[in-house]
Design an enzyme around this catalytic site. Sequence first.
Site, PDB file in Angstrom:
ATOM      1  CB  CYS A  89      18.925 -25.060  38.710  1.00 48.97           C
ATOM      2  SG  CYS A  89      20.037 -24.415  37.417  1.00 48.97           S
ATOM      3  CB  CYS A  97      15.506 -23.982  31.092  1.00 47.21           C
ATOM      4  SG  CYS A  97      16.095 -22.426  31.815  1.00 47.21           S
TER       5      CYS A  97
END
Lengths: 239, 239
Positions: B83, B192
């Site tokens: 992440c 992302c």
Amino acid sequence: MRPVGILGGMGPEATIQLMRNVLQAVDARDDSDHVPLLVHQNPQVPSRIKSLIEGRGENPKPVLTAMARHLERAGAKALAMPCNTAHHYANAIEAAVDIPFLNMIDITAQSLAMSGSGNIGMLASPATRMTGVFDRAFKSHGFSPVWVEDEARLLDMIRLIKSGKTAGLEKKLGEQARNLVELGAEHILVACTELSLLSGNLTLQVPVTDSLDCLAESIVGFAKGNGISIWSDPKTKSR
Amino acid sequence: MRPVGILGGMGPEATIQLMRNVLQAVDARDDSDHVPLLVHQNPQVPSRIKSLIEGRGENPKPVLTAMARHLERAGAKALAMPCNTAHHYANAIEAAVDIPFLNMIDITAQSLAMSGSGNIGMLASPATRMTGVFDRAFKSHGFSPVWVEDEARLLDMIRLIKSGKTAGLEKKLGEQARNLVELGAEHILVACTELSLLSGNLTLQVPVTDSLDCLAESIVGFAKGNGISIWSDPKTKSR
């Protein structure tokens, strides 16, 4: 939600497939709706096929019981193992921990019982047949397993999947399934998590159940605490 | 091989994608050739977007540091976190453990440095921009980030992906990437991990790098001990 510990890596792709099934079983609006898992992706668990069929190599049992204890210590509230053959060691795993073990074999037999079929065609590793992994659960439901005629071929397919060489195998799996129907199977059970990776497009005249799907459903049920799962209860495991 | 601990679940599908990338990076003949991982698939890590953009909700930091310590105790020899935004908490995670943290941001910047591009088009969450997650690494390599004009739209896409509604989003991601090229980007960075799930078919006139791919490569390198990975060295982390 209650995190479920996964004794994984047997093979690693089947573990990923289970995680994907768990994800898809949840109608999520955001990350937090999904089920928490503690996954030991351990492809170094000694080969079940070598140990059980060929009688050589390291014994997987102590590795599996150590993984079970370690997942329990890490906070898992139940355990699950996406490998049918490895359920040969289910009793040892249950004995090693104080949390429930979501036994894929029992859960699958329970699911099959709802279909009313008697003769179950087994797309499974020869090691699963030889070690009688499904025997007790099938007997208690009155199922008769039907095994493929050429199980060496099915074992070759499993080995090819483990080495990533899956080209043309979907078709061959279909042939094996049709062989089972010819032999009298009224219901096909995909009972090898490697074969689960190829079984999505099986088109047959009989229903198909995949033990990996049954396990995913049970994991989601346990995590959400909604009581739809069945699992071995540690309090009664010494009956 | 050395097991790598994964701080996962942000989101859960990105963690599965990382596991798949790690699997595909290995030319395996059997299960045992694959990389061992200890994966905490924890979708209940408090929302980074809520905490960092909206300034509300629980702080993810203590959850992430607890996960890091727990993975270390469980036997992980390094940590990784699929992440980008959560790398805002990278220093706290590093400080919590004595094993290396395979910092996806540093690894990605290192990979971009080989391309020679200067203006990097960011397909990233607004939270990544606002918290300056890439600032230090980009500065040290002389990169200039290029941000999309309509970042609210990109955030909506990320939210839709997290809720499983991905229909039509690949095309929209392509539009955002082309907007970045119009604004001067010489290289597109998918920064992302939710967008990584949709970026496989991006066709652009400039090269595309995905931070999730960079991390997978680093994990495989670390696990195999072949020294091709870069990671923060715990011995020098207080410099």
